[in-house]
Design a protein around this motif. Structure first.
Motif, PDB file in Angstrom:
ATOM      1  N   LYS A  57       0.858  -1.198   0.000  1.00  0.00           N
ATOM      2  CA  LYS A  57       0.000   0.000   0.000  1.00  0.00           C
ATOM      3  C   LYS A  57       0.886   1.238   0.000  1.00  0.00           C
ATOM      4  O   LYS A  57       1.759   1.372   0.853  1.00  0.00           O
ATOM      5  N   GLY A  98       0.587   5.531  -0.275  1.00  0.00           N
ATOM      6  CA  GLY A  98      -0.315   6.664  -0.399  1.00  0.00           C
ATOM      7  C   GLY A  98      -0.154   7.653   0.743  1.00  0.00           C
ATOM      8  O   GLY A  98       0.703   7.479   1.617  1.00  0.00           O
ATOM      9  N   ASP A 137      -6.681   8.709  -0.910  1.00  0.00           N
ATOM     10  CA  ASP A 137      -6.635   7.306  -1.333  1.00  0.00           C
ATOM     11  C   ASP A 137      -5.201   6.859  -1.599  1.00  0.00           C
ATOM     12  O   ASP A 137      -4.334   7.657  -1.967  1.00  0.00           O
ATOM     13  N   SER A 138      -4.991   5.572  -1.438  1.00  0.00           N
ATOM     14  CA  SER A 138      -3.686   4.955  -1.688  1.00  0.00           C
ATOM     15  C   SER A 138      -3.749   4.061  -2.917  1.00  0.00           C
ATOM     16  O   SER A 138      -4.826   3.758  -3.437  1.00  0.00           O
ATOM     17  N   SER A 153      -2.212   0.336  -4.605  1.00  0.00           N
ATOM     18  CA  SER A 153      -1.449  -0.899  -4.418  1.00  0.00           C
ATOM     19  C   SER A 153      -0.191  -0.796  -5.274  1.00  0.00           C
ATOM     20  O   SER A 153      -0.094   0.068  -6.168  1.00  0.00           O
ATOM     21  N   ASP A 160     -10.610   2.317   3.833  1.00  0.00           N
ATOM     22  CA  ASP A 160      -9.238   1.870   3.557  1.00  0.00           C
ATOM     23  C   ASP A 160      -8.343   1.953   4.775  1.00  0.00           C
ATOM     24  O   ASP A 160      -7.145   2.175   4.660  1.00  0.00           O
ATOM     25  N   SER A 185      -4.402  -1.941   5.887  1.00  0.00           N
ATOM     26  CA  SER A 185      -3.709  -2.228   4.632  1.00  0.00           C
ATOM     27  C   SER A 185      -4.630  -2.178   3.412  1.00  0.00           C
ATOM     28  O   SER A 185      -4.204  -2.461   2.297  1.00  0.00           O
ATOM     29  N   THR A 239      -6.715  -0.796   0.237  1.00  0.00           N
ATOM     30  CA  THR A 239      -6.587   0.309  -0.727  1.00  0.00           C
ATOM     31  C   THR A 239      -7.926   0.556  -1.429  1.00  0.00           C
ATOM     32  O   THR A 239      -7.971   1.052  -2.540  1.00  0.00           O
ATOM     33  N   LYS A 265     -11.224   1.946  -2.891  1.00  0.00           N
ATOM     34  CA  LYS A 265     -11.475   3.299  -3.424  1.00  0.00           C
ATOM     35  C   LYS A 265     -12.914   3.476  -3.901  1.00  0.00           C
ATOM     36  O   LYS A 265     -13.192   4.245  -4.809  1.00  0.00           O
TER      37      LYS A 265
END
Lengths: 358, 358
Positions: free
Chosen positions: A214, A216, A248-249, A251, A350, A353, A355, A357
């Motif tokens: 992850k 972000g 948001d992060s 992957s 999220d 871990s 992600t 969205k």
């Protein structure tokens, strides 16, 4: 370099290996880290046997961001209960209502690990401000002194944005040692690289990220703005906004798709693929590597990178002094940082871990 | 334009076609090439019947880089044996120990083709410095005179970086005529486009690359730095570093994936797909094409492209005067450029047309 407390350094086969080494704290950033990082980078730069530098982290992930135990030190959160955590929010156990106060936690080695005593050492204790000579604890009143930072984060007081800038810009300087290094820096990310951890990743030249990791900047939601501010350079304006407008992060696999990573192998292959890349770079003469890094980086400096970083660092100070920033800080004081971080991220789906969205 | 010696020029249906035309030498770059290129571009720009320019090459590939026969002329490699080659390393036959010396090779038309006599003509012969009037051979002592270049590459002497810059920056100026052209330039790449050949490709507006073609800058490993320095603009900083830190190349298919090409058809479809694109652009009024090229290029100039190119050109001179650069030059003198290039690339597994990356 015998004073290193936040990372290890070794050289093998033309490769300098800088490894963040506080796994019990998710390799959280403490004041010593950027100082030690710059010292290790300079050592590698000056070592004629080194062609390329690799930055990675021990433990479950690369880096969970600023160590919020340490940040609490500077934020006047003197009544925080429960173990603090890195911004990743999973570096410590769940808080419980009957946990001791932070002051007491300094001796609670069973839960936070031995490094907690470093984080919580009195500010005049050299362990809290380690680094190579002539690095010394800052004098009382210095912008980098934790008590100055605490005073400057009192919601009932008037904060000095330039004192904040003087403090935070020194972290930026440490992270940017990776960018200004003469020699290439490859950053290997596994597990997680979030919040302040992304400063180190994005200041590196090449990113190899495990497909399931992850990466972000969740504090974009509250209480943070990227200080080294390299997201736009890395992703282009629209994709940088896509991440920063939401926190948001990505992957690792998504980071490869967006050009943030040059490679995103399965976690099991991360080490092997990184070594192949390092070995390939290490074949090239140092002078060729150095001049190509200068050439590409010139473009970024031409494009005004430094002034964006100055703005980003000022804005980061602002985020910690908005009504929402103060509310986050108060919530962390009441319930612990781990819970405050989780409450920040859970509405977005999220936390930890994930992600997700939407 | 009757003097053109390195390329052909024709106009059909609103399309100006500039075609590199020294296939026996892999369309290797000689001093006349950038001068003729700029002249052809200007002719197309001024011709009201032309809407778009297409740049391509005859023979096995688009361009193999600087013609190292010609470079040898400037490098004092007076005892080189065997046929020299372009940087692509496959434009001439294998050297053999009993081949004549370079001086004798000037008359060896059977092996190097008729153009070798142009490359090896005495510097005062107008054929060595062709181009439209008032282009004339440079006076003795001029930075562009081959004897000046030879003297400035004597490993036992002291080189003058600004004499080198004065020489090489004129090539940059020629390649950049494609960027500064009023009208759009489409570059069609087949086979190979490596080293100095990429200057012409990247200075063009749109790249159509055959899926199986090789495009890259292997002299990043030794004896070269991209002078027009547009990799960062094309690929972003990280991907530019990924290629320049290793000298690795991309296939056309990979170039499409990284956004370097707008299209990467199968080699068999390359001409047809390029014509469809050209015809489509040629439908648009010239003033609309011109203003949109200005609009987009403005962003690149704003971002400091020119100062990066100045640095890139200075750095390129440096690469030819490092210990490794001198060693490469000496090895080429001993064994021929073809072998020196192969020895440079074989440890990376990508000599010739391979794009292996570990």
């Amino acid at each position: 370099m015998s004073q290193l407390t936040t990372m290890t350094y070794e050289v093998t086969d033309r490769i300098a290996r800088i490894t963040l080494d506080r796994p019990e704290r998710g390799n959280g950033i403490v004041p010593a880290l950027p100082v030690e990082l710059a010292a290790c980078v300079e050592r590698a730069d000056l070592d004629p046997d080194v062609h390329v530098i690799v930055l990675s982290g021990n433990g479950k992930g690369f880096c969970g961001g600023y160590d919020l135990v340490d940040s609490a030190e500077g934020l006047g959160v003197t009544d925080a209960t429960g173990p603090a955590a890195t911004d990743h929010g999973d570096a410590g156990p769940e808080p419980s209502p009957d946990r001791p106060t932070r002051a007491a936690a300094a001796t609670d080695d069973d839960t936070d690990g031995p490094d907690a005593t470093i984080d919580l050492a009195p500010p005049d204790d050299p362990r809290a401000w380690p680094g190579p000579p002539p690095h010394r604890p800052p004098p009382a009143g210095a912008p980098t002194h934790p008590w100055t930072t605490a005073l400057n984060h009192d919601p009932d007081g008037t904060w000095d944005p330039m004192v904040d800038y003087a403090m935070m810009s020194r972290n930026v300087r440490g992270f940017m040692s990776l960018f200004h290094a003469n020699k290439p820096v490859v950053c290997k990310v596994h597990g997680f690289c979030v919040a302040g951890g992304t400063d180190m990743a994005l200041c590196s030249d090449l990113l190899v990220i495990a497909a399931d990791a992850k990466i972000g900047y969740p504090p974009a939601r509250v209480w943070g703005s990227p200080t080294t501010a390299l997201w736009t350079q890395r992703l282009g304006a629209q994709r940088a906004k896509r991440l920063l407008f939401t926190g948001d992060s990505l992957s690792g696999a998504e980071a490869l798709e967006w050009g943030l990573a040059v490679e995103a192998p399965d976690a099991a292959d991360l080490d092997a693929r990184t070594e192949i890349l390092l070995e390939r770079i290490a074949r090239v003469p140092v002078n060729q590597l150095m001049l190509h890094k200068l050439l590409v980086n010139q473009e970024l400096t031409n494009q005004g990178m430094h002034s964006t970083q100055v703005l980003g660092t000022v804005l980061d100070g602002i985020t910690r002094h908005t009504p929402e920033g103060h509310a986050f800080q108060r919530r962390a004081a009441e319930a612990g940082f781990r819970r405050a971080v989780r409450e920040r991220d859970e509405p977005f789906g999220d936390a930890g871990s994930s992600t997700f969205k939407g």
